[in-house]
Structure formats: structure tokens, C-alpha cells
Design a protein around this motif. Structure first.
Motif, PDB file in Angstrom:
ATOM      1  N   ASN A 110       0.705  10.203   5.278  1.00  0.00           N
ATOM      2  CA  ASN A 110      -0.633   9.958   5.807  1.00  0.00           C
ATOM      3  C   ASN A 110      -0.925   8.466   5.928  1.00  0.00           C
ATOM      4  O   ASN A 110      -1.547   8.021   6.904  1.00  0.00           O
ATOM      5  CB  ASN A 110      -1.680  10.613   4.907  1.00  0.00           C
ATOM      6  CG  ASN A 110      -1.660  12.133   4.997  1.00  0.00           C
ATOM      7  OD1 ASN A 110      -1.245  12.700   6.004  1.00  0.00           O
ATOM      8  ND2 ASN A 110      -2.097  12.804   3.937  1.00  0.00           N
ATOM      9  N   ARG A 111      -0.511   7.689   4.939  1.00  0.00           N
ATOM     10  CA  ARG A 111      -0.734   6.247   4.992  1.00  0.00           C
ATOM     11  C   ARG A 111       0.083   5.611   6.119  1.00  0.00           C
ATOM     12  O   ARG A 111      -0.403   4.726   6.831  1.00  0.00           O
ATOM     13  CB  ARG A 111      -0.386   5.607   3.649  1.00  0.00           C
ATOM     14  CG  ARG A 111      -1.430   5.881   2.582  1.00  0.00           C
ATOM     15  CD  ARG A 111      -1.054   5.310   1.228  1.00  0.00           C
ATOM     16  NE  ARG A 111      -2.138   5.504   0.280  1.00  0.00           N
ATOM     17  CZ  ARG A 111      -3.043   4.587  -0.014  1.00  0.00           C
ATOM     18  NH1 ARG A 111      -3.000   3.402   0.556  1.00  0.00           N
ATOM     19  NH2 ARG A 111      -4.000   4.841  -0.878  1.00  0.00           N
ATOM     20  N   LEU A 112       1.319   6.054   6.276  1.00  0.00           N
ATOM     21  CA  LEU A 112       2.157   5.530   7.359  1.00  0.00           C
ATOM     22  C   LEU A 112       1.520   5.819   8.720  1.00  0.00           C
ATOM     23  O   LEU A 112       1.504   4.949   9.602  1.00  0.00           O
ATOM     24  CB  LEU A 112       3.556   6.141   7.293  1.00  0.00           C
ATOM     25  CG  LEU A 112       4.522   5.539   6.283  1.00  0.00           C
ATOM     26  CD1 LEU A 112       5.767   6.428   6.137  1.00  0.00           C
ATOM     27  CD2 LEU A 112       4.946   4.133   6.720  1.00  0.00           C
ATOM     28  N   ASP A 165       0.809  -1.212   0.000  1.00  0.00           N
ATOM     29  CA  ASP A 165       0.000   0.000   0.000  1.00  0.00           C
ATOM     30  C   ASP A 165       0.848   1.271   0.000  1.00  0.00           C
ATOM     31  O   ASP A 165       0.328   2.361  -0.269  1.00  0.00           O
ATOM     32  CB  ASP A 165      -0.921   0.011   1.227  1.00  0.00           C
ATOM     33  CG  ASP A 165      -2.132  -0.888   1.042  1.00  0.00           C
ATOM     34  OD1 ASP A 165      -2.192  -1.587   0.003  1.00  0.00           O
ATOM     35  OD2 ASP A 165      -3.005  -0.905   1.921  1.00  0.00           O
ATOM     36  N   LEU A 166       2.139   1.148   0.311  1.00  0.00           N
ATOM     37  CA  LEU A 166       3.009   2.323   0.363  1.00  0.00           C
ATOM     38  C   LEU A 166       3.878   2.484  -0.880  1.00  0.00           C
ATOM     39  O   LEU A 166       4.355   3.579  -1.164  1.00  0.00           O
ATOM     40  CB  LEU A 166       3.932   2.244   1.595  1.00  0.00           C
ATOM     41  CG  LEU A 166       3.262   2.280   2.963  1.00  0.00           C
ATOM     42  CD1 LEU A 166       4.316   2.144   4.059  1.00  0.00           C
ATOM     43  CD2 LEU A 166       2.478   3.578   3.155  1.00  0.00           C
ATOM     44  N   VAL A 167       4.081   1.398  -1.605  1.00  0.00           N
ATOM     45  CA  VAL A 167       5.063   1.437  -2.687  1.00  0.00           C
ATOM     46  C   VAL A 167       4.652   2.403  -3.792  1.00  0.00           C
ATOM     47  O   VAL A 167       5.516   3.052  -4.412  1.00  0.00           O
ATOM     48  CB  VAL A 167       5.300   0.014  -3.257  1.00  0.00           C
ATOM     49  CG1 VAL A 167       4.065  -0.499  -3.998  1.00  0.00           C
ATOM     50  CG2 VAL A 167       6.527  -0.016  -4.150  1.00  0.00           C
ATOM     51  N   GLY A 168       3.357   2.534  -4.069  1.00  0.00           N
ATOM     52  CA  GLY A 168       2.913   3.447  -5.105  1.00  0.00           C
ATOM     53  C   GLY A 168       3.264   4.891  -4.785  1.00  0.00           C
ATOM     54  O   GLY A 168       3.795   5.623  -5.634  1.00  0.00           O
ATOM     55  N   SER A 169       2.973   5.305  -3.563  1.00  0.00           N
ATOM     56  CA  SER A 169       3.284   6.676  -3.145  1.00  0.00           C
ATOM     57  C   SER A 169       4.788   6.920  -3.124  1.00  0.00           C
ATOM     58  O   SER A 169       5.268   7.971  -3.555  1.00  0.00           O
ATOM     59  CB  SER A 169       2.697   6.952  -1.756  1.00  0.00           C
ATOM     60  OG  SER A 169       1.289   6.810  -1.766  1.00  0.00           O
ATOM     61  N   ALA A 170       5.531   5.935  -2.622  1.00  0.00           N
ATOM     62  CA  ALA A 170       6.993   6.072  -2.574  1.00  0.00           C
ATOM     63  C   ALA A 170       7.570   6.187  -3.983  1.00  0.00           C
ATOM     64  O   ALA A 170       8.472   6.989  -4.241  1.00  0.00           O
ATOM     65  CB  ALA A 170       7.604   4.887  -1.843  1.00  0.00           C
ATOM     66  N   GLY A 171       7.031   5.390  -4.910  1.00  0.00           N
ATOM     67  CA  GLY A 171       7.493   5.457  -6.287  1.00  0.00           C
ATOM     68  C   GLY A 171       7.198   6.793  -6.930  1.00  0.00           C
ATOM     69  O   GLY A 171       8.003   7.312  -7.712  1.00  0.00           O
ATOM     70  N   ALA A 172       6.033   7.362  -6.614  1.00  0.00           N
ATOM     71  CA  ALA A 172       5.671   8.660  -7.176  1.00  0.00           C
ATOM     72  C   ALA A 172       6.575   9.766  -6.640  1.00  0.00           C
ATOM     73  O   ALA A 172       6.944  10.691  -7.377  1.00  0.00           O
ATOM     74  CB  ALA A 172       4.212   8.973  -6.857  1.00  0.00           C
TER      75      ALA A 172
END
Length: 224
Positions: free
Chosen positions: A67-69, A29-36
Motif C-alpha cells: 500500500n505504501r509503495l 518509510d518502507l523499511v519498517g514494513s519490510a523488516g516486519a
């Protein structure tokens, strides 16, 4: 031990697998935001001038990641929100920030903040996990609603998902069923087991109702 090799999982193995699945779920769930964030920073470093679009991508994705974290820290971890995870204002803020500007809206009235002294850390985590599952019930968008109430001798909470095609996935529903084996789970439905464990810890029963366009979760917890 006598049961080695018989295919049965020990409690320690179950705990290890549960931890692994939760880590996989959170990372997914975090990898998309981190990649962006990374993509935005790469665009900024590629040019000689400041790129507003790349800067906004990095800033926006960084905020989403944070926010997700924060949400997962309370929903799945030992982290607290306000009064050790039982502060409804803090929990509501976590949920609002988690939803952001996505296709699912959150309906959680600001004045709905006084369910009584019976609202505990366990209920706070249960509430966030139900919000997460309700969000997943809306593949085409819709509204997740949260309501809490102080009842005579207890606390009532309700979370609903309403929208086109609203549905609780069967694998998540099974994971929420008592006596589900950890060995039968994967990273896509492990949070269903987390809900089951929180329900047991809160000593309450969770009711789930589905009809066309809506999924509803409700629980009543009696004060000890």
C-alpha cells in the motif's frame, strides 16, 4: 566553469540531490514494513508448525508495504492512478490503504468525487502530498479530512489535520516556501519542496492556516 568551488549548486546537482533525498525518504518509510515481513517469515521458518501470529505479521506487513509503495508511486513518481493520476476514486483508495488501521483516521467522503474537468494529474499528486503532510501533523493521532469542489471556472481542494497537538513542523513549512534551496533540505522535509513544485506547476497558490489542534491547507486552481 567560472563558478566551480564557489559553493553554488548547479541545476543538475540540485536535481540529483532532490532525487537522492526522495529515495531516502521513501526507503525510510518502507523499511519498517519490510523488516516486519522479514521477521514474520523468519518466525515461520524457525518452527516445525505453522505459527498463526507469524503468518498474520508477514501478511499484514506485506499488505502495508504494498500500500505504501502504491501511494508513493503516484505521489512522488511518474506512476498514474486510473486516468493518469487524476481519477479521484483511485486516489482516495490509495489514501485509505496508506492510512490503514493506524492512529490517524481519514475523512474523505466517497461522494466527493466530482470536482470538474479541471482536476489534473498535477492536482492529484499535490493532493496526495498534502494528505501525507497532514498525517505528519498529528503525532498523537487525529483525523485528516479531504474536501474537493467544482467552482466557477476552477477547482477547490482542502486538506486539514485535526487532533491533539496538531502542528506543521517548521522545517516542512520552510520547505514549502518559494525559493527554498534544495541544499537546505533533508529526507524528513523534502516532500515540502515537492508540494512547492507542484503548486508552481498547477499555477495556484497554497494557503496554510494553523490554530490550536488543527492545520489546514487550501488551494484554488483556475481552469486554463
Amino acid at each position: 566553469m567560472d563558478n566551480k568551488g564557489d559553493g553554488a549548486m548547479t541545476g543538475t546537482e540540485d536535481d540529483l540531490r532532490l532525487a537522492q533525498l526522495l529515495c531516502s525518504r521513501i526507503c525510510h518509510d518502507l523499511v519498517g514494513s519490510a523488516g516486519a515481513v522479514n521477521a514474520g517469515l523468519e518466525l515461520l521458518t524457525d518452527g516445525d508448525t505453522l505459527d498463526d501470529a507469524a503468518l498474520h505479521l508477514a501478511i499484514g506487513s506485506g499488505a502495508e508495504l504494498a500500500n505504501r509503495l502504491a501511494f508513493f508511486r503516484v505521489a512522488f513518481g511518474a506512476g498514474g492512478a486510473g486516468r493518469d493520476g487524476a481519477d479521484l476514486r483511485a486516489l482516495r483508495t490509495l489514501a485509505i490503504n496508506y492510512f490503514g488501521a493506524g492512529q490517524v483516521a481519514l475523512d474523505w467522503p466517497a461522494e466527493d468525487q466530482s470536482p470538474g474537468a479541471g482536476f489534473t494529474v498535477v492536482l492529484g499528486r499535490l493532493l496526495l502530498n498534502l494528505v501525507l503532510i497532514a498525517n505528519e501533523c498529528l503525532p498523537r493521532g487525529g483525523t485528516v479530512s479531504v474536501r474537493l469542489a467544482a467552482l466557477a471556472g476552477g477547482v477547490g481542494l482542502a486538506v486539514s489535520a485535526e487532533g491533539a497537538g496538531a502542528k506543521l513542523r517548521e522545517d516542512v513549512a520552510r520547505a514549502m516556501t518559494p525559493r527554498t534551496a534544495v541544499s537546505d533540505l533533508d529526507s524528513r522535509n523534502v516532500h515540502g519542496l515537492v508540494v512547492q513544485l507542484l503548486v508552481v506547476s498547477a499555477e495556484c497558490e497554497l494557503e496554510v492556516a494553523q490554530e490550536d489542534g488543527s492545520v489546514r491547507f487550501a488551494a484554488i486552481v483556475e481552469n486554463g
